[in-house]
Design a protein around this motif. Sequence first.
Motif, PDB file in Angstrom:
ATOM      1  N   GLU A 150     -41.311 -19.958 -72.138  1.00 33.63           N
ATOM      2  CA  GLU A 150     -42.601 -20.292 -72.727  1.00 33.63           C
ATOM      3  C   GLU A 150     -43.593 -20.830 -71.703  1.00 33.63           C
ATOM      4  N   ALA A 151     -43.102 -21.194 -70.516  1.00 34.82           N
ATOM      5  CA  ALA A 151     -43.984 -21.675 -69.452  1.00 34.82           C
ATOM      6  C   ALA A 151     -44.690 -20.487 -68.803  1.00 34.82           C
TER       7      ALA A 151
ATOM      8  N   ASN B 168     -37.443 -25.843 -65.879  1.00 36.82           N
ATOM      9  CA  ASN B 168     -36.193 -25.081 -65.980  1.00 36.82           C
ATOM     10  C   ASN B 168     -36.332 -23.681 -65.379  1.00 36.82           C
TER      11      ASN B 168
ATOM     12  N   ASN C 219     -35.156 -20.765 -73.104  1.00 40.24           N
ATOM     13  CA  ASN C 219     -36.268 -20.542 -74.032  1.00 40.24           C
ATOM     14  C   ASN C 219     -37.481 -21.358 -73.628  1.00 40.24           C
ATOM     15  N   ARG C 220     -37.264 -22.607 -73.204  1.00 36.37           N
ATOM     16  CA  ARG C 220     -38.405 -23.430 -72.779  1.00 36.37           C
ATOM     17  C   ARG C 220     -39.031 -22.868 -71.510  1.00 36.37           C
TER      18      ARG C 220
ATOM     19  N   ASN D  86     -31.268 -22.989 -74.690  1.00 38.11           N
ATOM     20  CA  ASN D  86     -32.459 -23.762 -75.045  1.00 38.11           C
ATOM     21  C   ASN D  86     -33.369 -23.963 -73.834  1.00 38.11           C
ATOM     22  N   ARG D  87     -32.771 -24.259 -72.691  1.00 35.94           N
ATOM     23  CA  ARG D  87     -33.575 -24.430 -71.480  1.00 35.94           C
ATOM     24  C   ARG D  87     -34.220 -23.119 -71.054  1.00 35.94           C
TER      25      ARG D  87
END
Length: 224
Positions: free
Chosen positions: A64-65, A153, A60-61, A57-58
Motif C-alpha cells: 500500500e506504500a 516493510n 500488505n502494508r 500482513n507486513r
Amino acid sequence: LPARQGSRPLILNADAVTAPRLRAAGFWPLVTPVTLAILPLGPEAQMRAALLQKWRNRLNRASEAALRLDWYDLRKDPDHWLLQAEAAQQVQRGYRGWPLQFVRAFAEANPGKARLLVARLQRKPVAAALFLCHGAMVTYQIGHSLPEGRRLNAMNLILWEAMRSLARRGHALLDLGVLNGQDAPGLMHFKLGTGAQATPQGGTWLYHRALAPLARHLPAQLAR
C-alpha cells in the motif's frame, strides 16, 4: 561413501551421510553443518498461501506504500550502493560474508544472473537485495534496508516480488541463507515467514590418509 584413492585428499559435502559414519570412515570435519532456509518457488497463489500471517500482513502494508521496484544487472553497476552498505555493515556488526569481489566476479562471468532488486520511495532508494541465479536454484546473497525501508516493510515487498519474478523465469528454489536463531532470531523469523523450509546440511569433511586415524577418535561433540 566415495572410494578413497591413494594419498590425495578428498573433500566431501556430506548432505546424505551422518557424522558418525563419516568419523568412522576417517573423515575430518572442516565446516560445521548449518541449517538453510530453502523456499520452494511456484504458482503465485501457492506461494502466497504459504506465507505466515504476520509476514503477509507486513507485505500488505508495504504494497500500500508508494514504493517502486526495479530490477538491475549487477554487472552494469559493480559498485552499487548495496555492496557498499554490506561492506560497512560487516565492519559495524563484526561478521564476515562472502567477499564482495566474489559477487562482482560472478556477475561478470554470468551476464544477467546477478540481479539487483531496488525499492524506491519518491526516487530515493530505501532497500535493495541481490540474487544470484544458478540453474534451478537462486541464492539470496545480500539484502539491506534503510530506516525508511524498514518502516515501510520494503524488504517484504522486495522478497515477494523476487519470488514471483524468479518463479516466472523457471527457477524452482530460493536459498535464503543460514538460519541462526541464537544471534539473529528476527532474521530467522523473517526467512521462515516466507514459507521457507529449514533444511539441515551435512557440513564439509576432509579425508586424508594421514589424518584418518585421528579423525576416527575425535570426540563426537567435535565431529557433528
